[in-house]
Structure formats: structure tokens, C-alpha cells
Design a protein around this motif. Structure first.
Motif, short mmCIF file in Angstrom:
data_model
loop_
_atom_site.label_atom_id
_atom_site.label_comp_id
_atom_site.label_asym_id
_atom_site.label_seq_id
_atom_site.Cartn_x
_atom_site.Cartn_y
_atom_site.Cartn_z
N ALA A 115 36.69 52.52 34.18
CA ALA A 115 36.34 51.12 33.93
C ALA A 115 37.43 50.47 33.09
O ALA A 115 37.93 51.05 32.12
CB ALA A 115 35.00 51.05 33.21
N SER A 116 37.82 49.24 33.50
CA SER A 116 38.90 48.55 32.81
C SER A 116 38.44 48.05 31.45
O SER A 116 37.27 47.74 31.24
CB SER A 116 39.40 47.38 33.66
OG SER A 116 38.34 46.48 33.89
N TYR A 122 35.65 49.95 47.78
CA TYR A 122 35.45 48.77 46.95
C TYR A 122 35.19 47.55 47.84
O TYR A 122 35.62 47.49 49.00
CB TYR A 122 36.68 48.52 46.07
CG TYR A 122 36.78 49.47 44.91
CD1 TYR A 122 36.40 49.09 43.64
CD2 TYR A 122 37.26 50.78 45.09
CE1 TYR A 122 36.48 49.96 42.56
CE2 TYR A 122 37.35 51.66 44.03
CZ TYR A 122 36.96 51.24 42.76
OH TYR A 122 37.05 52.12 41.70
N HIS A 179 44.96 50.25 38.35
CA HIS A 179 44.60 48.98 37.75
C HIS A 179 45.82 48.05 37.79
O HIS A 179 46.94 48.51 38.01
CB HIS A 179 44.12 49.19 36.31
CG HIS A 179 42.71 49.71 36.22
ND1 HIS A 179 41.64 49.04 36.77
CD2 HIS A 179 42.20 50.82 35.64
CE1 HIS A 179 40.52 49.71 36.53
NE2 HIS A 179 40.85 50.81 35.86
N ARG A 216 34.91 45.71 42.38
CA ARG A 216 33.48 46.00 42.45
C ARG A 216 33.26 47.12 43.46
O ARG A 216 33.59 46.98 44.64
CB ARG A 216 32.71 44.74 42.84
CG ARG A 216 31.20 44.88 42.75
CD ARG A 216 30.54 43.51 42.63
NE ARG A 216 30.92 42.63 43.72
CZ ARG A 216 30.22 42.52 44.86
NH1 ARG A 216 29.13 43.24 45.04
NH2 ARG A 216 30.61 41.69 45.80
#
Length: 481
Positions: A453-454, A471, A95, A463
Motif C-alpha cells: 500500500a502506498s 487491477y 509505484h 485499485r
């Protein structure tokens, strides 16, 4: 043993000599003739094909030792086809970081390193006993933070036996140190993934300079350093007194490159100056203070070179160490052949500047090129990271007008600061995170780090595709048609 057919009697050794000159389609057709020839192709033909069609890849080295020659060819052919069709799986490796950095990546056969700020993030490379088991993985191992909070500005692997975990690290304060990165203990990395590393070294590498260590590159046992104000130092890592020589370029400097495998060992420097790309000889006892080649741009406003690398091995001009690729301020990627006699005698300078033999450009963008790397499909791809919107451009030097570009996962509004191109994988890093484009077969959800998931405080625009592996990213062709 001989092979007998209607009108044909050939000994095995003659067939092996014939196979040494066959391409992929001919070997496939030959393997269909009979059981014995099929066995001969699998035992000798595919290994001979690999010898003539080398695919450089750090992350596949360990797996290839276990794979059969046929599996290696199958992987390479599939990857080459994916490159031709611009099909790949795009994966972020993390992330976004909480702060914005100017990171650097380094790669060996066992680990991928991402240096950002005062931290080195480590991703270990897994093995794969068979291609049917999937591609080798690149998984997060942990991170090292320097206790004194010194900001890392350059990093490169240096020889140290077979550990492949020893690096030269350059810092913003001008110091250069040898650092060994110890392995993480599984139980420790599960509890505390960040290890504080206190630097301990026998001696500093290179000379102590008074400004930023902008670039570190290594070839054989020679380490080349370059500061932002143009101080270049050459160190012999196998010597007890490592500093060989130092010169001053007297200009704002960005990147360096060293090649000790060329017939004439040399260094190249990218700067902001009237001669942005110069080549100096490496003599047995010193670094030549005067350039033996000045490499000229195609546009007068090209006043800076930000990255330099060696050329793709399978290029029309042959696999020569005297060909280099550079990324320029005006958005051009230049390929210069130092064997060429094509000089620009209308430009002042001694020696007369060499003109590029090939210029690659994205017609839709004139953003500066911050990073370049070569390899990829059929070992003939040039990749370039641009200064904005995390765009990476690709060209096949056999068809240089058919380039294409892609945004990194997440569309970070950032330069691509560093790139490493392998036979089937492209590793890169923006101001926010590292990423990979994987063109090879056998990629699964487990090949790269799983990203949960962030949270709202860590918003991420990623996505996932329907296949659950890659992605979504934005691509476009360079063609104006």
C-alpha cells in the motif's frame, strides 16, 4: 502400426501427414476416436500445430522448453480466446517514480529492462516447469544507476553469445556504449537493490554525435542509431571497426527501424518533414543515402512519425518482412507494404510515395501515436500507445474495424512512451511507471511484483480487483454503435 476401424485402415505415418493439415478443433475431435489416435495426436499432432501457429514471446521461451506440446497449445488457445474477449489482468510493475521521465523498455528471454533517467530497472523472468504450476513470472531484480548521472535516451539488446544481458545504450550527450548488466547476488539485492554501474567498454558503438541519441535498433549484428537532428549511423557489431556508414536526414528525427532479414535489407526512419517516413536500403558496405521508398500518409497534416515496427506475423497479407507498421502525429497507425505498387503519383517526390494498405484509428481520439508493437492473440494484433492519458489501443488486423482501447493502471496523465507486444502479454511504460496487460492463463498474485500500500507521500490511485490479481482499468470499444 495401422489404425483399423469399420471401413478404415490407415498407417500411422499417413495419419501424421493428415494431422499436419488440421486445425485445433479437428485435432481435438480426432483425439477422441480411440486411445491409439489420442496418443498419436499428443505425440505428433500438437507439435505439428505449434509449427504452423507460432506465437512469439520472450517471457515464455524458457517455460516452453519444459512444457509439453499440449500445454503450449492449451496456453495459446486460452490466450487467443482472452484476446478475442478483451479479458486480461492489468498490473503495474512499480509505484510511480518520484520524477517524471521519458522511459524506454527492452525485453529479452531472461530480463525486462526499464530505462528511466539515468537508471536501468531490471525485472528477471522466472521459469515454470508446468502450466499447472502457473505462468512464468516477471519479478523485480534491482536497478543500475550510472555514476556520472548521464541520462539514457535509448536502449536495445545486442548479440553477445547467450548472456542476454548486453545492451547498447544511447545517452542525451550523444554517446553510445555497450553495457553488460551483471547478475545481482540475492543477498546483495535484498540489502541494496540499486547497484551503481560504472560503464566500461572496449570502444564506443557508432559515431559520436553532438545531439540526443533518439533511437537505437538492432537486427542480426547490425546496430542502427539515429540522433534527434537526423544523423543516422550503421554499425556492424561483429567487426573490429564497427562503424559501417552514416547519413544525415537533415530534419527533426524521432525513430528508426532496421530489418536485415528482408530480401532487401533496409532501414526506416520516422521524422518531422514533408516525407515523414522513408526507407533506405542497407548495402553490403554502406547505408544508402537516398531512400528507395517514401511511405505516404492518408492525411496531408500527418507531418511526423514517432515509432516504427514490423507487421503482425499472421496477417491477411502474409508474414512478410517488407511490411511495416508506423505511428503518426494525427493519431493514425499506418500499415505499408513495400511490395505494393499502389503509389500516389499526385504528390511530388522521387520515388512516388507508396500509399498505406491499411489505416487503423481510434474514432474517439486523434492523439498522436507515440509507440507501436505487433503480435498478440493469433499473432494478428497491432497495439499503439497514445500521447495522453496512458491509453493503449488494440486492433486485430483480421477485423480492423473492431478495435478497443484501455488506460494503463493508475490512469497516469501521460503518453505511453514504449510498448512491447508478446503472444499473451503487453509491456508498456508511461512517464511514471512500467505496466503489463496479461491475457494468458495461470496468472497469480506472485506472477508480478507485489506492491505494498502506498504511503501518503507516494499517493497511488491503483485499485485491486476482487480476484486479488488484476487491477481495475478503464476500457472502451472503438465502435460508434
Amino acid at each position: 502400426m495401422t489404425v483399423e476401424a469399420t471401413g478404415l485402415i490407415l498407417p500411422s505415418d499417413v495419419l501424421i501427414i493428415i494431422m499436419d493439415n488440421l486445425g485445433i478443433e479437428d485435432l481435438i475431435n480426432l483425439s477422441y476416436t480411440c486411445k491409439f489416435v489420442n496418443l498419436l495426436v499428443h505425440e505428433f499432432g500438437w507439435s505439428l500445430y505449434l509449427k504452423h501457429n507460432v506465437r512469439s514471446s520472450f517471457t515464455l521461451q524458457l517455460a516452453r522448453r519444459s512444457w509439453s506440446s499440449f500445454d503450449q497449445v492449451r496456453y495459446d488457445v486460452t490466450s487467443d480466446r482472452q484476446w478475442t474477449q478483451a479479458k486480461f489482468n492489468a498490473r503495474p510493475l512499480s509505484h510511480p517514480w518520484r520524477s517524471k521521465f521519458q522511459p524506454i523498455i527492452a525485453l529479452s528471454a531472461s530480463v525486462l529492462l526499464v530505462a528511466a533517467g539515468h537508471t536501468i530497472y531490471v525485472y528477471h523472468i522466472t521459469d515454470s516447469s508446468s502450466l499447472d504450476d502457473g505462468a512464468p513470472g516477471v519479478l523485480y531484480e534491482g536497478s543500475y544507476s550510472f555514476a556520472n548521472q548521464r541520462e539514457i535516451t535509448s536502449i536495445t539488446f545486442i548479440p553477445d553469445g547467450h548472456s542476454e544481458r548486453t545492451v547498447a545504450v544511447g545517452f542525451k550527450d550523444g554517446h553510445i556504449h555497450r553495457v553488460f548488466l551483471p547478475h545481482f547476488q540475492h543477498e546483495q539485492s535484498n540489502i541494496k537493490p540499486s547497484l551503481v554501474l560504472n560503464i566500461e567498454c572496449d570502444f564506443p558503438l557508432g559515431l559520436r554525435i553532438m545531439d540526443i541519441v533518439e533511437s537505437l535498433t538492432c537486427s542480426d549484428d547490425m546496430l542502427l542509431s539515429l540522433s534527434s537532428f537526423g544523423t543516422a549511423g550503421l554499425c556492424n557489431l561483429s567487426s573490429n571497426s564497427p562503424l559501417v556508414s552514416a547519413i544525415n536526414l537533415d530534419c527533426r528525427s524521432w525513430c528508426s527501424f532496421i530489418c536485415m532479414k528482408s530480401s532487401t535489407p533496409f532501414t526506416a526512419f520516422g521524422t518531422t518533414s514533408p516525407s515523414p517516413l522513408v526507407v533506405h536500403a542497407v548495402n553490403p558496405s554502406s547505408l544508402s543515402p537516398a531512400p528507395f521508398a517514401i511511405l505516404h500518409p492518408t492525411r496531408e497534416r500527418s507531418t511526423a512519425v514517432y515509432d516504427i515496427t514490423d507487421a503482425p506475423p499472421s496477417a491477411p497479407w502474409g508474414s512478410s518482412k517488407q511490411v511495416i507498421v508506423s505511428g503518426w502525429y494525427d493519431g493514425a497507425v499506418q500499415v505499408h507494404d513495400m511490395r505494393s505498387g499502389w503509389r500516389d503519383f499526385g504528390v511530388t517526390g522521387t520515388p512516388a510515395p507508396l500509399r498505406p494498405m491499411l489505416t487503423l484509428r481510434d474514432p474517439w481520439s486523434d492523439e498522436p501515436i507515440y509507440s507501436v508493437s505487433c503480435g498478440g492473440g493469433s499473432s494478428s494484433i497491432v497495439a499503439a500507445g497514445t500521447a495522453r492519458h496512458s491509453v493503449v489501443a488494440f486492433w486485430d488486423v483480421r477485423r480492423p474495424t473492431e478495435g478497443w482501447s484501455v488506460h494503463a493502471p493508475g490512469n497516469d496523465s501521460s503518453p505511453v512512451y514504449s510498448l512491447i507486444l508478446e503472444s499473451s502479454r503487453v509491456f508498456g511504460v508511461t512517464q511514471s511507471r512500467p505496466f503489463v496487460f496479461d491475457f494468458g492463463p495461470g496468472v497469480t498474485k506472485e506472477t508480478y511484483p507485489f506492491l505494498p500500500a502506498s504511503t501518503r507521500s507516494q499517493h497511488d490511485s491503483l485499485r485491486l480487483k476482487k480476484n486479488g490479481v488484476g487491477y481495475c482499468v478503464t476500457q472502451y470499444n472503438h465502435s460508434r454503435m
